[in-house]
Design a protein around this motif. Structure first.
Motif, PDB file in Angstrom:
ATOM      1  N   ASP A  29       0.842  -1.353   0.009  1.00 45.87           N
ATOM      2  CA  ASP A  29       0.001   0.009  -0.044  1.00 45.87           C
ATOM      3  C   ASP A  29       0.588   1.257   0.092  1.00 45.87           C
ATOM      4  O   ASP A  29       1.622   1.501   1.018  1.00 45.87           O
ATOM      5  CB  ASP A  29      -0.971  -0.025   1.333  1.00 45.87           C
ATOM      6  CG  ASP A  29      -1.934   0.923   1.119  1.00 45.87           C
ATOM      7  OD1 ASP A  29      -2.227   1.584  -0.140  1.00 45.87           O
ATOM      8  OD2 ASP A  29      -2.828   1.246   2.205  1.00 45.87           O
ATOM      9  N   VAL A  30       1.088   1.866  -1.101  1.00 43.55           N
ATOM     10  CA  VAL A  30       1.693   3.125  -1.300  1.00 43.55           C
ATOM     11  C   VAL A  30       0.812   4.377  -1.335  1.00 43.55           C
ATOM     12  O   VAL A  30      -0.176   4.348  -2.283  1.00 43.55           O
ATOM     13  CB  VAL A  30       2.632   3.099  -2.599  1.00 43.55           C
ATOM     14  CG1 VAL A  30       3.316   4.252  -3.045  1.00 43.55           C
ATOM     15  CG2 VAL A  30       3.481   1.887  -2.618  1.00 43.55           C
ATOM     16  N   LEU A  31       1.205   5.168  -0.265  1.00 44.82           N
ATOM     17  CA  LEU A  31       0.297   6.656  -0.431  1.00 44.82           C
ATOM     18  C   LEU A  31       0.981   7.723  -0.545  1.00 44.82           C
ATOM     19  O   LEU A  31       2.103   7.844  -0.603  1.00 44.82           O
ATOM     20  CB  LEU A  31      -0.315   6.749   0.986  1.00 44.82           C
ATOM     21  CG  LEU A  31      -1.077   5.535   1.948  1.00 44.82           C
ATOM     22  CD1 LEU A  31      -1.430   5.799   3.006  1.00 44.82           C
ATOM     23  CD2 LEU A  31      -2.169   5.034   0.847  1.00 44.82           C
ATOM     24  N   VAL A  32       0.480   8.705  -1.551  1.00 40.12           N
ATOM     25  CA  VAL A  32       1.025   9.810  -1.838  1.00 40.12           C
ATOM     26  C   VAL A  32       0.213  10.915  -1.306  1.00 40.12           C
ATOM     27  O   VAL A  32      -1.112  11.127  -1.508  1.00 40.12           O
ATOM     28  CB  VAL A  32       0.970  10.082  -3.298  1.00 40.12           C
ATOM     29  CG1 VAL A  32       1.914  11.396  -3.541  1.00 40.12           C
ATOM     30  CG2 VAL A  32       1.732   8.806  -3.897  1.00 40.12           C
ATOM     31  N   CYS A  33       0.684  12.075  -0.547  1.00 38.57           N
ATOM     32  CA  CYS A  33      -0.010  13.122   0.004  1.00 38.57           C
ATOM     33  C   CYS A  33       0.710  14.406  -0.463  1.00 38.57           C
ATOM     34  O   CYS A  33       1.985  14.690   0.084  1.00 38.57           O
ATOM     35  CB  CYS A  33      -0.076  13.060   1.625  1.00 38.57           C
ATOM     36  SG  CYS A  33      -1.242  14.149   2.317  1.00 38.57           S
ATOM     37  N   ASP A  34      -0.176  15.161  -1.387  1.00 43.02           N
ATOM     38  CA  ASP A  34       0.379  16.626  -1.488  1.00 43.02           C
ATOM     39  C   ASP A  34      -0.567  17.616  -1.810  1.00 43.02           C
ATOM     40  O   ASP A  34      -1.552  16.945  -2.870  1.00 43.02           O
ATOM     41  CB  ASP A  34       1.357  16.349  -3.093  1.00 43.02           C
ATOM     42  CG  ASP A  34       2.116  17.643  -3.282  1.00 43.02           C
ATOM     43  OD1 ASP A  34       1.560  18.782  -3.226  1.00 43.02           O
ATOM     44  OD2 ASP A  34       3.615  17.527  -3.013  1.00 43.02           O
ATOM     45  N   ASP A  35      -0.683  18.731  -1.160  1.00 40.54           N
ATOM     46  CA  ASP A  35      -1.840  19.580  -1.618  1.00 40.54           C
ATOM     47  C   ASP A  35      -1.630  20.359  -2.900  1.00 40.54           C
ATOM     48  O   ASP A  35      -2.553  20.978  -3.288  1.00 40.54           O
ATOM     49  CB  ASP A  35      -2.004  20.576  -0.350  1.00 40.54           C
ATOM     50  CG  ASP A  35      -0.735  21.555  -0.326  1.00 40.54           C
ATOM     51  OD1 ASP A  35       0.123  21.139  -1.165  1.00 40.54           O
ATOM     52  OD2 ASP A  35      -0.653  22.440   0.349  1.00 40.54           O
ATOM     53  N   ASN A  36      -0.587  20.245  -3.592  1.00 34.14           N
ATOM     54  CA  ASN A  36      -0.621  20.503  -4.929  1.00 34.14           C
ATOM     55  C   ASN A  36      -1.283  19.462  -5.762  1.00 34.14           C
ATOM     56  O   ASN A  36      -0.635  18.311  -6.230  1.00 34.14           O
ATOM     57  CB  ASN A  36       0.669  20.856  -5.384  1.00 34.14           C
ATOM     58  CG  ASN A  36       0.848  21.570  -6.734  1.00 34.14           C
ATOM     59  OD1 ASN A  36       0.065  20.990  -7.577  1.00 34.14           O
ATOM     60  ND2 ASN A  36       1.706  22.497  -6.971  1.00 34.14           N
ATOM     61  N   LYS A  37      -2.254  19.557  -6.323  1.00 34.14           N
ATOM     62  CA  LYS A  37      -3.069  18.353  -7.168  1.00 34.14           C
ATOM     63  C   LYS A  37      -2.513  18.037  -8.398  1.00 34.14           C
ATOM     64  O   LYS A  37      -2.477  17.034  -8.522  1.00 34.14           O
ATOM     65  CB  LYS A  37      -4.578  18.852  -7.301  1.00 34.14           C
ATOM     66  CG  LYS A  37      -5.394  18.999  -5.718  1.00 34.14           C
ATOM     67  CD  LYS A  37      -6.856  19.071  -6.183  1.00 34.14           C
ATOM     68  CE  LYS A  37      -7.557  19.369  -4.908  1.00 34.14           C
ATOM     69  NZ  LYS A  37      -9.092  19.564  -5.132  1.00 34.14           N
TER      70      LYS A  37
END
Length: 267
Positions: A29-37
Motif C-alpha cells: 500500500d503506497v500513499l502519496v500526499c500533496d496539496d498541489n493537486k
C-alpha cells in the motif's frame, strides 16, 4: 508427489508448504500526499508505471487530514509526503503515522532544503527534492526510493540490466535461470515484454547476483539457476520447467553446498 525435490531430510508435505510460502505475493500500500493537486497527479502517474513490477497499489491524498483518517483504518507500507501541506506540517503528520505504524516508511518531498534537522526526528526513509520541471529526474528518484523501500519491507531484490542503452528492472524471484552463448546472456523467466537477452560476462553477473540474492547458484561455465525453481535433482542433473540442465564438474560441490544451505533457511 510435490513439484520440487528437496534434500532428503525434508519430507514432501514440508516442501510443498515452504514452496507455497515463498510464492505468496502481497500488494504493498503506497500513499502519496500533496496539496498541489497537479503535482499529486504527476507523482501518482509516475509511480503507477511501476505497479506491476513492485506489486504496489498507489492512492493519492490532497489533504493531510484525509490521509490521517485513511491511516487510522489501514496500515500503509510506504508514504510519499509533501513537507508543506497547507495548514498541516507534513513531518508532524509523518511522526503521527510512524507512531501508529513504526514499520511504515516515510519518504518526504519538498522544494525546500531547510527541513533536514526536523526530518531526522520524523524518521524519514528518504528525501526527494520537489521539482516538477524535471520529470525524468523526478521519476528516477521516485522509482529509486520505491525500489529501496520495497526491498526494506519485503526482502525482494530487484535486478537491473541494460540493453540498447535502456535500463530494465525485474524482480529476481521471476527469473528461473540464465545461460550464456558467446557474449550474450539469455534470461529465462517471467520478463513481461522485456528483452530476453543482453550482453555481459557471466562471471560479472554471478558477482552481481551474489550481492543481491542467495537463491542463485552457478551450475556450469554457461549457466546460473534460481534454486527456488529446481523441480528435481538426479545425480548431476537438475530439472527446471521440465528441462534438464547439467551440473558440470568443478561446480558440483559448490552446488550441493548452496542447495542444502538454501533449503535449511526454510526449516
Amino acid at each position: 508427489m510435490c513439484g520440487i525435490l528437496a534434500p532428503s531430510y525434508l519430507n514432501c508435505s514440508t516442501v510443498s508448504r515452504l514452496y507455497d510460502r515463498r510464492e505468496d505475493i502481497s500488494m504493498y500500500d503506497v500513499l502519496v500526499c500533496d496539496d498541489n493537486k497537479e503535482f499529486l497527479k504527476l507523482v501518482i502517474l509516475l509511480l503507477d508505471k511501476y505497479a506491476d513490477l513492485y506489486q504496489i497499489t498507489v492512492t493519492g491524498f490532497a489533504c493531510g487530514q484525509e490521509l490521517l483518517e485513511y491511516c487510522r483504518e489501514h496500515k500503509p507500507d510506504i508514504v510519499y509526503m509533501d513537507i508543506k501541506l497547507g495548514e498541516k506540517n507534513g513531518m508532524m503528520l509523518g511522526k503521527t503515522i510512524k507512531a501508529m505504524y513504526p514499520k511504515s516508511l516515510m519518504i518526504y518531498i519538498s522544494a525546500y532544503d531547510d527541513y533536514y534537522v526536523d526530518m531526522v526526528q520524523a524518521e524519514p526513509f528518504r528525501f526527494i527534492p520537489k521539482d516538477a520541471a524535471d520529470i525524468p529526474g523526478l521519476e528516477r528518484q521516485l522509482a529509486d526510493c520505491l525500489e529501496a523501500a520495497v526491498r526494506r519491507i519485503s526482502g525482494r531484490e530487484i535486478w537491473t540490466f541494460t540493453f540498447k542503452r535502456k535500463k530494465y528492472h525485474v524482480e529476481l524471484r521471476k527469473i528461473r535461470y540464465y545461460y550464456s552463448v558467446a557474449r550474450a546472456i539469455y534470461i529465462v523467466g517471467d520478463l513481461e515484454k522485456m528483452p530476453t537477452h543482453y550482453y555481459q560476462k557471466l562471471d560479472e553477473l554471478q558477482k552481481d547476483l551474489e550481492k543481491l540474492d542467495g537463491s542463485f547458484v552457478r551450475i556450469s561455465k554457461s549457466c546460473i539457476v534460481n534454486m527456488k525453481y529446481i523441480q528435481s535433482v538426479r545425480k548431476n542433473k537438475i530439472e527446471i520447467d521440465n528441462r534438464s540442465l547439467s551440473v558440470t564438474a568443478g561446480y558440483q560441490e559448490r552446488f550441493r553446498e548452496k542447495y542444502e544451505k538454501y533449503w535449511n533457511t526454510f526449516i
